[in-house]
Design an enzyme around this catalytic site. Structure first.
Site, PDB file in Angstrom:
ATOM      1  NE  ARG A  51      -0.205   1.336   3.520  1.00 42.94           N
ATOM      2  CZ  ARG A  51       1.064   2.142   3.800  1.00 42.94           C
ATOM      3  NH1 ARG A  51       2.323   1.573   3.635  1.00 42.94           N
ATOM      4  NH2 ARG A  51       0.775   3.360   3.923  1.00 42.94           N
ATOM      5  N   GLY A  52       0.238   2.265  -0.041  1.00 40.55           N
ATOM      6  CA  GLY A  52       1.024   3.537  -0.195  1.00 40.55           C
ATOM      7  C   GLY A  52       1.283   3.773  -1.798  1.00 40.55           C
ATOM      8  CG  ASP A 240      -2.821   7.932  -1.611  1.00 40.18           C
ATOM      9  OD1 ASP A 240      -3.008   8.458  -0.309  1.00 40.18           O
ATOM     10  OD2 ASP A 240      -2.766   6.888  -1.752  1.00 40.18           O
ATOM     11  CE  LYS A 251      -5.298   5.893   4.199  1.00 41.34           C
ATOM     12  NZ  LYS A 251      -6.101   4.943   3.336  1.00 41.34           N
TER      13      LYS A 251
END
Ligand code: MRU
Length: 356
Positions: A51-52, A240, A251
């Protein structure tokens, strides 16, 4: 960066297999997982074993390499690309990496396509490492300035995990922190727990511990009071998807931290490689916000007193829940964007000066 004093990256390619650190098991267990098919990479992204934003982009690039290995067929490649792009909707790096790979290999003959694809995926990975390192040396100056003025420990608040675990190495938000630490600047990091998946507590705190950086996990709602009481000198977060006007999607909960920082005159920086910029979307309401399974809210997972991993429900069965994974911080709350090319204002002008 280091785990148990051994250097690791988050992803690598070995003997036609993609290897990742399974992040769903951290911090309790360090496990390397092998991905052998493109579907394995789609699942790893969906289930957040990786993730990321930058890391899921790199995983998608390697996913296409695996797709070619499985079946060197254009229709299969097209389907693989679609599956990868839709595996998580918000981080632009995913589409960016797939588009870049497809552009590189389109028109290449069957014999050469695997090598071309692998070379490009490796380039995406190396470029990210290099860009994150530069984000670190650029962001270091901000921390250095605060440290010189304050002549005491610099307290930095971060949200989620925009650390090396979210990239290939160094991280985005954490890279200036790692650079400052290596330079001997005294630091302490407030780590937002980051419900519901607790990337702050599970991943950021873990990686800072491994690098010997003092940090404290706080509840997601604690930042405000800490800022009011002068316990936060600056905030750095990742993103993101950053729009060309400087709006930042990150987030869930990032926006509220930015509001609190503004109210308390605390600098709020966002660190990103250029692969996270969406030059097309003009209005943040068009950004697809991922809505994840509500069980991520209603269940928590952790070690019990006998060191067994357990998952328990914390809500009444009847309660409904909504699990939005990202929010948008308008550019006006962002003190600056820390990129591989330097620090700029969060605006069209600022980004254009650096990138166009
Ligand atoms: O849902 P996640 O864990 O993939 O979310 C990650 C983040 O929000 C990060 O801040 C972002 O991807 C930047 S990573 C350098």
């Amino acid at each position: 960066m280091r785990i148990n004093n051994k250097n690791f990256r988050t992803i690598w390619f070995e003997n036609n297999i993609v290897k990742i650190i399974d992040q769903t098991k951290l911090p309790h267990q360090f496990a390397i997982k092998e991905l052998k098919t493109v579907q394995d990479t789609v699942n790893a992204i969906k289930n957040m074993e990786v993730r990321g934003a930058p890391l899921i982009g790199a995983t998608a690039a390697y996913g296409l390499v695996l797709s070619i290995l499985e079946k060197n067929d254009l229709n299969y490649l097209k389907k693989s690309s679609e599956d990868l792009i839709s595996s998580r909707p918000t981080a632009i790096n995913l589409k960016w990496a797939v588009d870049r790979m497809i552009k590189k290999i389109s028109g290449i003959n069957d014999k050469d396509i695997f090598k071309k694809a692998l070379d490009e995926a490796k380039l995406i990975v190396e470029e990210d490492v290099n860009f994150c390192k530069k984000i670190g040396s650029n962001g270091l100056k901000i921390i250095e300035n605060i440290s010189n003025k304050k002549k005491d420990t610099v307290n930095i608040l971060t949200h989620c995990n925009a650390g090396w675990l979210a990239t290939i190495d160094w991280g985005t938000a954490t890279s200036p922190i790692y650079h400052a630490h290596k330079k001997g600047i005294k630091l302490h990091v407030w780590v937002d727990e980051t419900r519901p998946r607790n990337q702050g507590a599970n991943l950021t705190s873990y990686e800072l511990n491994e690098e010997g950086i003092p940090n404290t996990v706080i509840t997601d709602n604690a930042g405000g009071i800490l800022m009011q009481r002068g316990k936060v000198d600056m905030c750095i977060v990742g993103t993101d998807r950053t729009l060309s006007n400087g709006d930042v999607c990150n987030k869930i909960g990032t926006y509220l931290k930015a509001l609190a920082a503004k109210d308390n005159n605390i600098p709020f920086y966002v660190a990103l490689p250029s692969s996270t910029i969406d030059w097309k979307i003009k209005n943040h309401k068009q950004i697809p916000i991922e809505e994840r399974n509500s069980e991520e809210l209603s269940y928590v997972e952790g070690m019990d007193e006998k060191n067994n991993l357990r998952k328990v429900r914390i809500y009444p069965l009847k309660s409904k829940s909504l699990n939005l994974a990202f929010d948008v911080t308008p550019a006006k709350y962002v003190s600056g964007l820390i990129t591989e090319k330097g620090i700029c204002e969060a605006s069209n002008e600022g980004l254009s000066k650096l990138f166009k």
